[in-house]
Design a protein around this motif. Sequence first.
Motif, PDB file in Angstrom:
ATOM      1  N   GLU A  28       0.831  -1.199   0.000  1.00  0.00           N
ATOM      2  CA  GLU A  28       0.000   0.000   0.000  1.00  0.00           C
ATOM      3  C   GLU A  28       0.871   1.257   0.000  1.00  0.00           C
ATOM      4  O   GLU A  28       0.620   2.211  -0.741  1.00  0.00           O
ATOM      5  N   VAL A  29       1.925   1.248   0.810  1.00  0.00           N
ATOM      6  CA  VAL A  29       2.814   2.409   0.889  1.00  0.00           C
ATOM      7  C   VAL A  29       3.565   2.604  -0.423  1.00  0.00           C
ATOM      8  O   VAL A  29       3.738   3.734  -0.873  1.00  0.00           O
ATOM      9  N   GLU A  30       4.002   1.524  -1.061  1.00  0.00           N
ATOM     10  CA  GLU A  30       4.698   1.652  -2.342  1.00  0.00           C
ATOM     11  C   GLU A  30       3.805   2.335  -3.377  1.00  0.00           C
ATOM     12  O   GLU A  30       4.253   3.231  -4.095  1.00  0.00           O
ATOM     13  N   ALA A  31       2.551   1.931  -3.449  1.00  0.00           N
ATOM     14  CA  ALA A  31       1.617   2.549  -4.398  1.00  0.00           C
ATOM     15  C   ALA A  31       1.380   4.017  -4.048  1.00  0.00           C
ATOM     16  O   ALA A  31       1.386   4.892  -4.925  1.00  0.00           O
ATOM     17  N   LYS A  32       1.202   4.290  -2.764  1.00  0.00           N
ATOM     18  CA  LYS A  32       0.922   5.659  -2.335  1.00  0.00           C
ATOM     19  C   LYS A  32       2.115   6.585  -2.524  1.00  0.00           C
ATOM     20  O   LYS A  32       1.946   7.752  -2.899  1.00  0.00           O
ATOM     21  N   ILE A  33       3.335   6.109  -2.281  1.00  0.00           N
ATOM     22  CA  ILE A  33       4.489   6.998  -2.415  1.00  0.00           C
ATOM     23  C   ILE A  33       4.751   7.327  -3.881  1.00  0.00           C
ATOM     24  O   ILE A  33       5.151   8.448  -4.209  1.00  0.00           O
ATOM     25  N   LYS A  34       4.484   6.403  -4.782  1.00  0.00           N
ATOM     26  CA  LYS A  34       4.610   6.701  -6.216  1.00  0.00           C
ATOM     27  C   LYS A  34       3.656   7.824  -6.605  1.00  0.00           C
ATOM     28  O   LYS A  34       4.030   8.756  -7.318  1.00  0.00           O
ATOM     29  N   THR A  35       2.420   7.756  -6.121  1.00  0.00           N
ATOM     30  CA  THR A  35       1.428   8.799  -6.396  1.00  0.00           C
ATOM     31  C   THR A  35       1.851  10.112  -5.754  1.00  0.00           C
ATOM     32  O   THR A  35       1.749  11.182  -6.369  1.00  0.00           O
ATOM     33  N   ALA A  36       2.354  10.049  -4.511  1.00  0.00           N
ATOM     34  CA  ALA A  36       2.775  11.256  -3.800  1.00  0.00           C
ATOM     35  C   ALA A  36       3.934  11.949  -4.512  1.00  0.00           C
ATOM     36  O   ALA A  36       3.953  13.183  -4.625  1.00  0.00           O
ATOM     37  N   ILE A  37       4.903  11.180  -5.001  1.00  0.00           N
ATOM     38  CA  ILE A  37       6.040  11.762  -5.716  1.00  0.00           C
ATOM     39  C   ILE A  37       5.563  12.467  -6.985  1.00  0.00           C
ATOM     40  O   ILE A  37       5.943  13.609  -7.261  1.00  0.00           O
ATOM     41  N   ALA A  38       4.723  11.796  -7.762  1.00  0.00           N
ATOM     42  CA  ALA A  38       4.213  12.393  -9.000  1.00  0.00           C
ATOM     43  C   ALA A  38       3.439  13.679  -8.702  1.00  0.00           C
ATOM     44  O   ALA A  38       3.615  14.696  -9.389  1.00  0.00           O
ATOM     45  N   PHE A  39       2.602  13.665  -7.672  1.00  0.00           N
ATOM     46  CA  PHE A  39       1.814  14.828  -7.291  1.00  0.00           C
ATOM     47  C   PHE A  39       2.728  15.973  -6.842  1.00  0.00           C
ATOM     48  O   PHE A  39       2.539  17.135  -7.223  1.00  0.00           O
ATOM     49  N   HIS A  40       3.731  15.648  -6.037  1.00  0.00           N
ATOM     50  CA  HIS A  40       4.668  16.647  -5.531  1.00  0.00           C
ATOM     51  C   HIS A  40       5.422  17.308  -6.680  1.00  0.00           C
ATOM     52  O   HIS A  40       5.527  18.543  -6.745  1.00  0.00           O
ATOM     53  N   LEU A  41       5.962  16.498  -7.596  1.00  0.00           N
ATOM     54  CA  LEU A  41       6.711  17.034  -8.738  1.00  0.00           C
ATOM     55  C   LEU A  41       5.823  17.856  -9.657  1.00  0.00           C
ATOM     56  O   LEU A  41       6.236  18.902 -10.172  1.00  0.00           O
ATOM     57  N   GLU A  42       4.594  17.409  -9.873  1.00  0.00           N
ATOM     58  CA  GLU A  42       3.646  18.155 -10.708  1.00  0.00           C
ATOM     59  C   GLU A  42       3.375  19.533 -10.098  1.00  0.00           C
ATOM     60  O   GLU A  42       3.364  20.548 -10.796  1.00  0.00           O
ATOM     61  N   GLY A  43       3.172  19.578  -8.785  1.00  0.00           N
ATOM     62  CA  GLY A  43       2.936  20.848  -8.105  1.00  0.00           C
ATOM     63  C   GLY A  43       4.130  21.784  -8.213  1.00  0.00           C
ATOM     64  O   GLY A  43       3.965  23.000  -8.399  1.00  0.00           O
ATOM     65  N   MET A  44       5.330  21.232  -8.096  1.00  0.00           N
ATOM     66  CA  MET A  44       6.537  22.050  -8.234  1.00  0.00           C
ATOM     67  C   MET A  44       6.620  22.645  -9.634  1.00  0.00           C
ATOM     68  O   MET A  44       6.903  23.836  -9.795  1.00  0.00           O
ATOM     69  N   ARG A  45       6.340  21.827 -10.647  1.00  0.00           N
ATOM     70  CA  ARG A  45       6.404  22.319 -12.034  1.00  0.00           C
ATOM     71  C   ARG A  45       5.357  23.402 -12.271  1.00  0.00           C
ATOM     72  O   ARG A  45       5.636  24.406 -12.915  1.00  0.00           O
ATOM     73  N   GLU A  46       4.139  23.203 -11.750  1.00  0.00           N
ATOM     74  CA  GLU A  46       3.079  24.208 -11.898  1.00  0.00           C
ATOM     75  C   GLU A  46       3.456  25.529 -11.243  1.00  0.00           C
ATOM     76  O   GLU A  46       3.051  26.597 -11.707  1.00  0.00           O
ATOM     77  N   ASP A  47       4.232  25.458 -10.163  1.00  0.00           N
ATOM     78  CA  ASP A  47       4.672  26.658  -9.463  1.00  0.00           C
ATOM     79  C   ASP A  47       5.963  27.229 -10.029  1.00  0.00           C
ATOM     80  O   ASP A  47       6.519  28.189  -9.492  1.00  0.00           O
ATOM     81  N   GLY A  48       6.464  26.635 -11.114  1.00  0.00           N
ATOM     82  CA  GLY A  48       7.681  27.118 -11.750  1.00  0.00           C
ATOM     83  C   GLY A  48       8.953  26.760 -10.993  1.00  0.00           C
ATOM     84  O   GLY A  48       9.992  27.388 -11.182  1.00  0.00           O
ATOM     85  N   ILE A  49       8.873  25.744 -10.147  1.00  0.00           N
ATOM     86  CA  ILE A  49      10.035  25.303  -9.370  1.00  0.00           C
ATOM     87  C   ILE A  49      10.644  24.086 -10.055  1.00  0.00           C
ATOM     88  O   ILE A  49       9.934  23.128 -10.366  1.00  0.00           O
ATOM     89  N   LYS A  50      11.943  24.140 -10.289  1.00  0.00           N
ATOM     90  CA  LYS A  50      12.629  22.995 -10.893  1.00  0.00           C
ATOM     91  C   LYS A  50      12.676  21.847  -9.894  1.00  0.00           C
ATOM     92  O   LYS A  50      13.001  22.053  -8.726  1.00  0.00           O
ATOM     93  N   PRO A  51      12.382  20.640 -10.343  1.00  0.00           N
ATOM     94  CA  PRO A  51      12.554  19.486  -9.462  1.00  0.00           C
ATOM     95  C   PRO A  51      14.006  19.398  -9.018  1.00  0.00           C
ATOM     96  O   PRO A  51      14.922  19.713  -9.779  1.00  0.00           O
ATOM     97  N   PRO A  52      14.246  18.987  -7.769  1.00  0.00           N
ATOM     98  CA  PRO A  52      15.619  18.948  -7.265  1.00  0.00           C
ATOM     99  C   PRO A  52      16.448  17.848  -7.919  1.00  0.00           C
ATOM    100  O   PRO A  52      15.922  16.836  -8.357  1.00  0.00           O
ATOM    101  N   ILE A  53      17.732  18.101  -7.965  1.00  0.00           N
ATOM    102  CA  ILE A  53      18.657  17.051  -8.372  1.00  0.00           C
ATOM    103  C   ILE A  53      18.816  16.158  -7.147  1.00  0.00           C
ATOM    104  O   ILE A  53      19.129  16.647  -6.061  1.00  0.00           O
ATOM    105  N   PRO A  54      18.550  14.872  -7.280  1.00  0.00           N
ATOM    106  CA  PRO A  54      18.634  13.987  -6.113  1.00  0.00           C
ATOM    107  C   PRO A  54      19.991  14.065  -5.423  1.00  0.00           C
ATOM    108  O   PRO A  54      21.032  14.011  -6.071  1.00  0.00           O
ATOM    109  N   GLN A  55      19.960  14.223  -4.120  1.00  0.00           N
ATOM    110  CA  GLN A  55      21.168  14.294  -3.309  1.00  0.00           C
ATOM    111  C   GLN A  55      21.293  13.094  -2.374  1.00  0.00           C
ATOM    112  O   GLN A  55      22.367  12.805  -1.883  1.00  0.00           O
TER     113      GLN A  55
END
Length: 76
Positions: free
Chosen positions: A39-66
């Motif tokens: 359940e968590v694996e499915a939810k975190i995939k959705t959460a990541i996509a939602f988070h990145l989509e929101g960043m792009r809509e706000d004009g924020i570049k997705p971070p380079i993974p550190q």
Amino acid sequence: MLAVTACAMQSSSRKQRITSLADVPDLPGCIATGASVEEVEAKIKTAIAFHLEGMREDGIKPPIPQSRVEYVEVAA
């Protein structure tokens, strides 16, 4: 690729249930919880996509993974 940390923990309530949790260190606030790892694996995939989509809509570049993930084996 973004690193995801995950754990399973036991609640302190009377019912003593196991809860799984995942978070993405490179995306602060991006977390998911659930009753099972699947359940968590499915939810975190959705959460990541939602988070990145929101960043792009706000004009924020997705971070380079550190974050980095390593696995170690320890004899029990």
